[in-house]
Design a protein around this motif. Structure first.
Motif, short mmCIF file in Angstrom:
data_model
loop_
_atom_site.label_atom_id
_atom_site.label_comp_id
_atom_site.label_asym_id
_atom_site.label_seq_id
_atom_site.Cartn_x
_atom_site.Cartn_y
_atom_site.Cartn_z
N GLU A 142 -0.10 18.06 103.76
CA GLU A 142 -1.39 18.72 103.95
C GLU A 142 -1.36 19.63 105.17
OE1 GLU A 142 -5.89 17.42 105.23
OE2 GLU A 142 -4.68 15.99 104.12
N LEU A 143 -0.75 19.15 106.24
CA LEU A 143 -0.63 19.94 107.46
C LEU A 143 0.22 21.19 107.21
CD1 LEU A 143 -1.31 20.12 110.48
CD2 LEU A 143 0.76 18.78 110.93
N ALA A 144 1.31 21.03 106.50
CA ALA A 144 2.17 22.18 106.19
C ALA A 144 1.44 23.19 105.31
CB ALA A 144 3.45 21.70 105.50
N ALA A 145 0.67 22.70 104.34
CA ALA A 145 -0.10 23.60 103.47
C ALA A 145 -1.16 24.36 104.25
CB ALA A 145 -0.74 22.81 102.33
N ALA A 146 -1.82 23.68 105.18
CA ALA A 146 -2.84 24.34 106.00
C ALA A 146 -2.20 25.40 106.89
CB ALA A 146 -3.58 23.31 106.84
N ALA A 147 -1.04 25.10 107.44
CA ALA A 147 -0.35 26.08 108.28
C ALA A 147 0.08 27.29 107.45
CB ALA A 147 0.87 25.44 108.94
N GLU A 148 0.56 27.06 106.25
CA GLU A 148 0.97 28.16 105.36
C GLU A 148 -0.24 29.02 105.00
OE1 GLU A 148 3.19 30.74 103.16
OE2 GLU A 148 3.94 29.16 104.47
N GLU A 149 -1.36 28.39 104.72
CA GLU A 149 -2.58 29.13 104.38
C GLU A 149 -3.05 29.98 105.56
OE1 GLU A 149 -7.18 28.32 103.03
OE2 GLU A 149 -5.70 26.75 102.72
N ALA A 150 -2.99 29.41 106.75
CA ALA A 150 -3.39 30.16 107.95
C ALA A 150 -2.47 31.35 108.17
CB ALA A 150 -3.40 29.24 109.16
N GLN B 85 -0.79 32.96 105.82
CA GLN B 85 -1.10 33.97 104.80
C GLN B 85 -2.38 34.72 105.14
OE1 GLN B 85 0.82 35.07 102.40
NE2 GLN B 85 2.39 33.62 103.05
N ASP B 86 -3.38 34.02 105.67
CA ASP B 86 -4.63 34.68 106.08
C ASP B 86 -4.37 35.70 107.18
OD1 ASP B 86 -5.99 33.17 104.23
OD2 ASP B 86 -6.84 31.77 105.70
N ILE C 13 -1.52 37.25 107.79
CA ILE C 13 -0.76 38.37 107.21
C ILE C 13 -1.68 39.29 106.43
CG2 ILE C 13 0.98 38.94 105.47
CD1 ILE C 13 2.51 36.42 106.41
N THR C 14 -2.60 38.72 105.66
CA THR C 14 -3.55 39.52 104.90
C THR C 14 -4.44 40.35 105.82
OG1 THR C 14 -3.57 37.86 103.14
CG2 THR C 14 -5.41 39.41 103.20
N ALA C 15 -4.91 39.75 106.89
CA ALA C 15 -5.75 40.49 107.85
C ALA C 15 -4.98 41.63 108.49
CB ALA C 15 -6.28 39.54 108.91
N LYS C 16 -3.72 41.40 108.81
CA LYS C 16 -2.89 42.45 109.42
C LYS C 16 -2.68 43.59 108.43
CE LYS C 16 1.49 43.37 111.74
NZ LYS C 16 1.39 44.75 111.41
N HIS C 17 -2.42 43.25 107.17
CA HIS C 17 -2.22 44.29 106.17
C HIS C 17 -3.49 45.11 105.96
CE1 HIS C 17 1.86 43.44 105.03
NE2 HIS C 17 1.58 42.16 104.86
N LYS C 18 -4.65 44.46 105.99
CA LYS C 18 -5.90 45.20 105.84
C LYS C 18 -6.09 46.17 106.99
CE LYS C 18 -8.56 41.96 103.06
NZ LYS C 18 -9.73 41.07 103.02
N ALA C 19 -5.80 45.72 108.21
CA ALA C 19 -5.95 46.59 109.38
C ALA C 19 -4.95 47.74 109.31
CB ALA C 19 -5.75 45.80 110.67
N ASP C 20 -3.72 47.45 108.93
CA ASP C 20 -2.70 48.49 108.82
C ASP C 20 -3.04 49.48 107.71
OD1 ASP C 20 -1.33 47.33 110.87
OD2 ASP C 20 0.18 46.38 109.60
#
Length: 89
Positions: free
Chosen positions: A41-49, A51-52, A54-61
């Motif tokens: 669960e901890l690993a999945a939460a870290a992966e989700e964070a 990805q979030d 990375i998505t925010a960075k791509h939107k800004a870029d």
């Protein structure tokens, strides 16, 4: 918080193993399963964070990539208008 819970469960697991592996075999297996589930669960939460982020960075870029030329052209037009203004008056 989850990491603290995992640490507590691992300590409890060590105590059960020290108390007697044969006596608490079922509890040890159940606790080990809970530790594995919490770790996953901890690993999945870290992966989700991740990805979030990375998505925010791509939107800004992508905003900059989309509007970069428009901004440069606006600055050039303002500079040209200023030069014309200075020459005319």
């Amino acid at each position: 918080m989850v990491q603290a819970d995992i640490d507590k469960m691992e300590q409890a697991l060590e105590q059960l193993k020290a108390a007697g592996t044969d006596l608490f075999a079922d509890e040890i297996v159940a606790l080990q399963g809970r530790i594995n589930a919490a770790t996953d669960e901890l690993a999945a939460a870290a992966e989700e964070a991740t990805q979030d982020a990375i998505t925010a960075k791509h939107k800004a870029d992508s905003w900059w990539v989309e509007h970069r030329n428009d901004i440069y052209q606006a600055v050039e037009i303002i500079a040209l208008a200023y030069i014309i203004y200075r020459l005319a008056w």
